[in-house]
Design a protein around this motif. Structure first.
Motif, PDB file in Angstrom:
ATOM      1  N   LEU A   1       1.026  -1.188  -0.024  1.00  0.00           N
ATOM      2  CA  LEU A   1      -0.019   0.014  -0.088  1.00  0.00           C
ATOM      3  C   LEU A   1       1.013   1.109  -0.135  1.00  0.00           C
ATOM      4  CD1 LEU A   1      -2.886  -1.086   2.237  1.00  0.00           C
ATOM      5  CD2 LEU A   1      -2.880  -0.902   0.127  1.00  0.00           C
ATOM      6  N   GLY A   2       2.098   1.312   0.803  1.00  0.00           N
ATOM      7  CA  GLY A   2       3.112   2.477   0.935  1.00  0.00           C
ATOM      8  C   GLY A   2       3.555   2.821  -0.446  1.00  0.00           C
ATOM      9  N   THR A   3       3.804   1.601  -1.274  1.00  0.00           N
ATOM     10  CA  THR A   3       4.526   2.185  -2.441  1.00  0.00           C
ATOM     11  C   THR A   3       3.464   2.349  -3.592  1.00  0.00           C
ATOM     12  OG1 THR A   3       4.628  -0.453  -2.809  1.00  0.00           O
ATOM     13  CG2 THR A   3       6.431   0.763  -2.217  1.00  0.00           C
ATOM     14  N   MET A   4       2.314   1.706  -3.617  1.00  0.00           N
ATOM     15  CA  MET A   4       1.147   2.231  -4.372  1.00  0.00           C
ATOM     16  C   MET A   4       0.773   3.564  -4.156  1.00  0.00           C
ATOM     17  SD  MET A   4      -2.475   0.142  -4.894  1.00  0.00           S
ATOM     18  CE  MET A   4      -1.637  -1.547  -4.380  1.00  0.00           C
ATOM     19  N   LEU A   5       0.461   3.906  -3.156  1.00  0.00           N
ATOM     20  CA  LEU A   5       0.069   5.266  -2.799  1.00  0.00           C
ATOM     21  C   LEU A   5       1.124   6.265  -3.425  1.00  0.00           C
ATOM     22  CD1 LEU A   5      -1.550   6.092   0.529  1.00  0.00           C
ATOM     23  CD2 LEU A   5      -2.609   5.494  -1.519  1.00  0.00           C
ATOM     24  N   SER A   6       2.280   6.053  -3.158  1.00  0.00           N
ATOM     25  CA  SER A   6       3.371   6.994  -3.583  1.00  0.00           C
ATOM     26  C   SER A   6       3.348   6.987  -5.183  1.00  0.00           C
ATOM     27  CB  SER A   6       4.911   6.547  -2.961  1.00  0.00           C
ATOM     28  OG  SER A   6       5.531   5.853  -3.793  1.00  0.00           O
ATOM     29  N   GLY A   7       3.066   5.752  -5.838  1.00  0.00           N
ATOM     30  CA  GLY A   7       3.052   5.578  -7.043  1.00  0.00           C
ATOM     31  C   GLY A   7       1.685   6.262  -7.800  1.00  0.00           C
ATOM     32  N   VAL A   8       0.754   6.460  -7.133  1.00  0.00           N
ATOM     33  CA  VAL A   8      -0.262   7.395  -7.522  1.00  0.00           C
ATOM     34  C   VAL A   8       0.215   8.672  -7.601  1.00  0.00           C
ATOM     35  CG1 VAL A   8      -2.563   8.169  -6.866  1.00  0.00           C
ATOM     36  CG2 VAL A   8      -2.241   5.396  -6.793  1.00  0.00           C
ATOM     37  N   GLY A   9       0.927   9.086  -6.487  1.00  0.00           N
ATOM     38  CA  GLY A   9       1.534  10.498  -6.458  1.00  0.00           C
ATOM     39  C   GLY A   9       2.539  10.588  -7.541  1.00  0.00           C
TER      40      GLY A   9
ATOM     41  N   PHE B   1       4.381   2.864 -14.366  1.00  0.00           N
ATOM     42  CA  PHE B   1       3.865   2.890 -12.904  1.00  0.00           C
ATOM     43  C   PHE B   1       2.676   2.032 -12.792  1.00  0.00           C
ATOM     44  CE2 PHE B   1       5.861   4.579  -9.292  1.00  0.00           C
ATOM     45  CZ  PHE B   1       7.088   5.195  -9.544  1.00  0.00           C
ATOM     46  N   PRO B   2       1.729   2.224 -14.068  1.00  0.00           N
ATOM     47  CA  PRO B   2       0.201   1.582 -13.815  1.00  0.00           C
ATOM     48  C   PRO B   2       0.416   0.096 -13.691  1.00  0.00           C
ATOM     49  CG  PRO B   2       0.091   3.415 -15.287  1.00  0.00           C
ATOM     50  CD  PRO B   2       1.639   3.387 -14.863  1.00  0.00           C
ATOM     51  N   PRO B   3       1.443  -0.605 -14.531  1.00  0.00           N
ATOM     52  CA  PRO B   3       1.603  -2.181 -14.553  1.00  0.00           C
ATOM     53  C   PRO B   3       1.913  -2.368 -13.099  1.00  0.00           C
ATOM     54  CG  PRO B   3       2.638  -1.260 -16.552  1.00  0.00           C
ATOM     55  CD  PRO B   3       2.124  -0.017 -15.841  1.00  0.00           C
ATOM     56  N   PHE B   4       2.901  -1.556 -12.502  1.00  0.00           N
ATOM     57  CA  PHE B   4       3.464  -1.901 -11.150  1.00  0.00           C
ATOM     58  C   PHE B   4       2.091  -1.869 -10.175  1.00  0.00           C
ATOM     59  CE2 PHE B   4       5.825  -0.462  -7.199  1.00  0.00           C
ATOM     60  CZ  PHE B   4       6.078  -1.662  -6.712  1.00  0.00           C
ATOM     61  N   THR B   5       1.206  -1.021 -10.322  1.00  0.00           N
ATOM     62  CA  THR B   5       0.029  -0.867  -9.448  1.00  0.00           C
ATOM     63  C   THR B   5      -0.775  -2.151  -9.649  1.00  0.00           C
ATOM     64  OG1 THR B   5       0.099   1.636  -9.675  1.00  0.00           O
ATOM     65  CG2 THR B   5      -1.712   0.519  -8.775  1.00  0.00           C
ATOM     66  N   ALA B   6      -0.937  -2.462 -11.073  1.00  0.00           N
ATOM     67  CA  ALA B   6      -1.828  -3.363 -11.393  1.00  0.00           C
ATOM     68  C   ALA B   6      -1.419  -4.866 -10.592  1.00  0.00           C
ATOM     69  CB  ALA B   6      -1.768  -3.792 -13.136  1.00  0.00           C
ATOM     70  N   ALA B   7       0.088  -4.907 -10.639  1.00  0.00           N
ATOM     71  CA  ALA B   7       0.733  -6.133 -10.127  1.00  0.00           C
ATOM     72  C   ALA B   7       0.503  -6.201  -8.677  1.00  0.00           C
ATOM     73  CB  ALA B   7       1.970  -6.115 -10.571  1.00  0.00           C
ATOM     74  N   GLU B   8       0.627  -5.077  -8.001  1.00  0.00           N
ATOM     75  CA  GLU B   8       0.369  -4.844  -6.515  1.00  0.00           C
ATOM     76  C   GLU B   8      -0.956  -5.282  -6.163  1.00  0.00           C
ATOM     77  OE1 GLU B   8       2.161  -0.883  -5.774  1.00  0.00           O
ATOM     78  OE2 GLU B   8       3.476  -2.138  -4.546  1.00  0.00           O
TER      79      GLU B   8
ATOM     80  N   TRP C   1       9.726  -5.773 -12.839  1.00  0.00           N
ATOM     81  CA  TRP C   1      10.988  -5.371 -13.744  1.00  0.00           C
ATOM     82  C   TRP C   1      10.500  -4.591 -14.813  1.00  0.00           C
ATOM     83  CZ3 TRP C   1      14.666  -4.368 -10.941  1.00  0.00           C
ATOM     84  CH2 TRP C   1      14.972  -5.309  -9.798  1.00  0.00           C
ATOM     85  N   PHE C   2       9.067  -4.607 -15.567  1.00  0.00           N
ATOM     86  CA  PHE C   2       8.776  -3.883 -16.390  1.00  0.00           C
ATOM     87  C   PHE C   2       8.525  -2.585 -15.843  1.00  0.00           C
ATOM     88  CE2 PHE C   2       5.612  -1.804 -19.087  1.00  0.00           C
ATOM     89  CZ  PHE C   2       5.990  -1.905 -20.247  1.00  0.00           C
ATOM     90  N   PHE C   3       8.380  -2.458 -14.717  1.00  0.00           N
ATOM     91  CA  PHE C   3       8.437  -1.259 -14.101  1.00  0.00           C
ATOM     92  C   PHE C   3       9.775  -0.831 -13.414  1.00  0.00           C
ATOM     93  CE2 PHE C   3       8.921  -0.244  -9.419  1.00  0.00           C
ATOM     94  CZ  PHE C   3       8.639   1.209  -9.501  1.00  0.00           C
ATOM     95  N   GLY C   4      10.516  -1.783 -12.946  1.00  0.00           N
ATOM     96  CA  GLY C   4      11.763  -1.547 -12.208  1.00  0.00           C
ATOM     97  C   GLY C   4      12.855  -1.106 -13.100  1.00  0.00           C
ATOM     98  N   HIS C   5      13.010  -1.674 -14.196  1.00  0.00           N
ATOM     99  CA  HIS C   5      14.005  -1.070 -14.917  1.00  0.00           C
ATOM    100  C   HIS C   5      13.798   0.414 -15.585  1.00  0.00           C
ATOM    101  CE1 HIS C   5      17.792  -0.632 -17.052  1.00  0.00           C
ATOM    102  NE2 HIS C   5      16.984   0.152 -17.819  1.00  0.00           N
ATOM    103  N   PRO C   6      12.604   0.636 -16.124  1.00  0.00           N
ATOM    104  CA  PRO C   6      12.361   2.196 -16.556  1.00  0.00           C
ATOM    105  C   PRO C   6      12.446   3.223 -14.999  1.00  0.00           C
ATOM    106  CG  PRO C   6      10.912   0.875 -17.564  1.00  0.00           C
ATOM    107  CD  PRO C   6      11.364  -0.155 -16.853  1.00  0.00           C
ATOM    108  N   GLU C   7      12.184   2.322 -14.025  1.00  0.00           N
ATOM    109  CA  GLU C   7      12.020   3.207 -12.809  1.00  0.00           C
ATOM    110  C   GLU C   7      13.897   3.572 -12.337  1.00  0.00           C
ATOM    111  OE1 GLU C   7      10.543   4.679 -10.666  1.00  0.00           O
ATOM    112  OE2 GLU C   7      11.529   4.798  -8.709  1.00  0.00           O
ATOM    113  N   VAL C   8      14.576   2.813 -13.204  1.00  0.00           N
ATOM    114  CA  VAL C   8      16.164   3.197 -12.840  1.00  0.00           C
ATOM    115  C   VAL C   8      16.505   4.499 -13.672  1.00  0.00           C
ATOM    116  CG1 VAL C   8      18.276   2.549 -13.231  1.00  0.00           C
ATOM    117  CG2 VAL C   8      16.685   0.699 -12.579  1.00  0.00           C
TER     118      VAL C   8
END
Ligand code: HEM
Ligand SMILES: [Cu+2]
Lengths: 208, 554
Positions: B170-178, B221-228, B258-265
């Motif tokens: 939830l913490g990472t998801m909220l900050s992702g919405v931000g 971020f949205p795919p990450f949110t979906a995965a969460e 990692w579809f989120f994680g690498h672009p995140e870098v």
């Protein structure tokens, strides 16, 4: 307080460009913001769709999509949702031409069609749960199906709320003519419909 | 006559009224400052966690912290640094400076801006609340202990009891919405609100990098949110997304993460690149070398970085073809990154270098990021990765990128822009101490990790055995971590000291060229008395040199 406002004869670079080319998406921050938001929404739905497609046929227990899903209701549902895209288009046409009475009528029809879709989905789910014993924890199909279709239905519901608020504000006469709200909400509604076309194709045509 | 609230010296206001103003503000500059201050708080937490890990690894078989605690430490450290330190500090700098640099009065959606900040902050609180509230009914664990990429099945209800994993999600998801709302806002602002005459091709490079970063956020971020969400459904509704027994697949989580994680870098790196692209020209007294290639390289990185994610998964046993494809794509991303390195170096070449503190950090960035990039290329070679992945070599690699690169770039930004935001210069003497201690401390920490990694020291393990030649490298790392900690403490002292005692900065202390320096320090709430008209990439140069303006040459 006398903070200087933007002097009226000064156009931002984007406005100047729009004046030259007639291209407004990249000059209107609200439209562009909505477009960006819808891009992120599509990334979200693509992820759910990929998960659905990936897990098709991987179930260890039934029911399978072929056993559980029945077409008649969902076809009626689809027809209603797709025609609501048409009615909101008509509503917007009347809105642009300043015929607000007709705008409200067609917006109301759109809301009714959308609400019928949600109710139809509820009946579909009731049948799936009670007669076919398909729940989210039953098997992989249930897991991916309820997540995908559920998130879509949630988006439809949000759209209904937005359109109802729009209708209320417009009827009360609080919507200024310059407000892009009606147009942006219509974009959102078209987007939700578009997502349904993909969901329907994958879940009911390919996956069944 | 009515008094001008912005120019009349404000009377001392009661604390509650000041607090109320900050909590309800929608001003891009105040929100920027709040992002940055909050990120400093999280930096202290993340730094303490790192220090505790290093102290535990001072010698073989120590028991300063228990194995369970160690698992929590690296999870919280990684999550904190990425989501709650680097993301917000960059969001803060972008918030503060992008509108100023493009000559706008605020962001396109000020209230959405405030929403994004509060989502981030409450996301962080939620993550750290796990230390108090995550026991749940089971009394198991307190902080999450699943690593910063939270692989299934570690996160499944069977292996992660209590609620710590839920707080992480939830913490990472909220900050992702931000983050998504930040991105939408930035794109709308940069595209529609540039000052008269400022075309995209004359926009400061920092603006370009934020634009591309925002595009990446929008799609990553949205795919990450979906995965969460899938993970939460698995944990609480009995869904089977990542449940192998029911036909689900933990590999799906890895791909989605990692579809989120690498672009995140790159979401983290591009803003730092942007800062470097502003700092190096100003202190070399030259225009940036290859502006157009810089933009193209940025856009290129944006696209390629969406297609390399599975290089984080070479060791899970994908097929040879997939390995090959992702290895090739990873080499490809080195090309635009290399172009940038050359452009920065070419800007330095033949310049009149001014060794200010921001410039030192920029040079430190160049040196360290280069090394991180090179070890990255080593790890892109599949057999090499099989050998080195999940060892301290990998930890060394990404800290050279994330700390040596990104955090050094951010520090350059701090020293460069502090005078604009505060009106006072940061103290140079403290700045020099900060830079040299951080540079030495950083290298002392992370260079030895290459060696312990090659010797076979695995990451994420709370201790190591004596007699394999790893003692010395670990001790050096721990000493380095203490030195780094001291350097960061000096930095915080400098931030506070200079706020009260720093030399008055004036509008344009660096004799710079972009629009943020055209207004007062700190800028008034409306940013500019009159929105300037822009004709070139260096509008301030044009103002200062009407006899030889840039737009005649561009
Ligand atoms: C203050 C200086 C820092 C020190 C001394 C430090 C040290 C460490 C150590 C000892 C580990 C754990 C290695 C293991 O046992 O697996 C680690 C992991 C990690 N660090 Fe740092 N670090 C620092 C700064 C940073 C920064 C600035 C970032 C990112 C922006 C960062 C991101 C990470 C990540 C993502 C992990 C992996 C966590 C995991 O395994 O889940 N660190 N760091
Ligand atoms: Cu990567």
């Amino acid at each position: 307080m006398n903070a200087p406002g933007a002097s009226p004869n000064q156009l931002t670079a984007a406005q100047a460009h729009a004046a030259e080319t007639g291209e407004t998406l990249f000059a209107d921050s609200k439209k562009l913001g909505m477009a960006c938001f819808l891009c992120s929404e599509s990334a979200f739905f693509i992820t759910l769709l990929v998960a659905y497609a990936l897990y098709l046929g991987k179930d260890t227990v039934g029911p399978t999509p072929a056993e559980a899903l029945s077409m008649p209701l969902v076809i009626v549902n689809t027809v209603m949702l797709l025609s609501s895209s048409g009615t909101i288009m008509l509503a917007m046409k009347h809105y642009r031409d300043g015929r607000y009475g007709q705008f409200r009528v067609f917006l109301a029809i759109t809301i009714l069609l959308g609400a019928a879709f949600v109710i139809g989905t509820a009946f579909e789910w009731k049948d799936l749960i009670e007669a076919k014993h398909l729940t989210i924890s039953r098997n992989l199909f249930g897991t991916t199906f309820y997540t995908l279709v559920g998130f879509h239905a949630a988006h439809v519901t949000i759209g209904l709320i937005l359109m109802s608020i729009l209708l209320g504000i417009q009827t009360a006469g609080h919507l200024s003519k310059e407000s892009p709200a009606a147009e942006l909400i219509s974009w959102y509604w078209h987007f939700v419909d578009g997502v349904w076309v993909v969901v329907f194709t994958l879940v009911y045509l390919i996956g069944r | 006559m009515q008094a001008d609230t912005y120019t009349v010296a404000p009377a001392r206001r009661p604390l509650t009224s000041v607090m109320h103003e900050w909590v309800t503000t929608v001003d891009h500059k105040q929100l920027g400052i709040m992002y940055i201050i909050a990120s400093c708080g999280f930096l202290v937490l993340g730094g303490m966690e790192a220090l505790l890990m290093r102290l535990q690894l001072w010698a073989p078989e120590m028991d300063l912290v228990s194995p369970d605690t160690f698992n929590q430490l690296f999870t919280m450290h990684g999550t904190t640094m990425i989501f709650f330190v680097v993301m917000p500090v960059e969001a803060g700098m972008a918030n503060y400076f992008v509108p100023l640099m493009i000559g706008a009065r605020d962001m396109a959606f000020p209230r959405l801006n405030a929403f994004g900040f509060w989502m981030f902050l409450f996301g962080g609180f939620l993550l750290y609340f796990s230390y108090f509230g995550a026991m749940g009914l089971y009394g198991a664990g307190s902080a999450p202990d699943i690593g910063w990429y939270a692989y299934a099945p570690l996160t499944s209800p069977a292996f992660s009891r209590g609620n710590s994993t839920d707080y992480w999600l939830l913490g990472t998801m909220l900050s992702g919405v931000g983050s998504v709302s930040f991105a939408v806002n930035m794109i709308a602002t940069i595209i529609t609100m540039r000052a008269p005459g400022m075309r995209l091709s004359t926009m400061p490079l920092f603006g370009w990098m934020i634009l591309v970063t925002s595009g990446l956020i929008l799609f990553a971020f949205p795919p990450f949110t979906a995965a969460e969400i899938m993970m939460l459904f698995d944990r609480h509704l009995g869904a089977h997304f990542f449940d192998t027994q029911a036909g689900g697949d933990g590999l799906l989580w890895q791909h989605l993460f990692w579809f989120f994680g690498h672009p995140e870098v790159y979401i983290l790196a591009l803003p730092a690149f942007g800062i470097i692209s502003e700092v190096i020209p100003v202190f070399s007294r030259k225009v940036i070398f290859g502006y157009a290639t810089m933009v193209m390289a940025t856009v290129g990185i944006g696209f390629i970085s969406m297609g390399v994610w599975a290089h984080h998964m070479f060791t899970v046993g994908m097929s040879d073809t997939i390995d090959l494809l992702f290895s090739g794509a990873t080499f490809l991303v080195a090309v635009p990154t290399g172009i940038k390195m050359f452009n920065w170096t070419a800007t330095l070449y033949g310049g009149r270098l001014r060794m200010t503190v921001p410039m030192l950090f920029a040079l430190g960035f160049l040196a360290l990021f280069l090394i991180g990039g090179l070890t990255g290329i080593m790890l892109a070679v599949v057999p090499m990765d099989w050998q080195l992945s999940d060892s301290y070599f990998l930890i060394a690699h990404f800290h050279f990128v994330a700390f040596g690169g990104i955090l050094f770039g951010i520090m350059a930004g701090y020293y460069y822009w502090y005078p604009k935001a505060v009106g006072r210069m940061m103290n140079r003497k403290l700045g020099l101490w900060h830079f040299w201690l951080q540079f030495i401390g950083f290298n002392l920490t992370f260079v030895p990790m290459h060696f312990s990694g090659v010797l076979g020291m695995p990451r994420r393990v709370y201790t190591f055995e004596a007699g394999y030649g790893m003692e010395i490298w670990n001790q050096l790392s721990t000493i380095g971590a203490v030195v780094t900690g001291i350097s960061l403490a000096i930095f915080v002292v400098n931030l506070i000291y200079s706020y009260f005692r720093g030399r008055e900065a004036g509008d344009d202390p660096w004799n710079a060229w972009t629009l943020e320096w055209a207004t007062t320090s700190p800028p008034p709430a409306y940013n500019f008395e009159e929105i300037p008209t822009v004709k070139s990439r260096r509008p301030l140069w044009d103002l200062k040199h009407p006899d030889d303006p840039d737009w005649k040459h561009e």
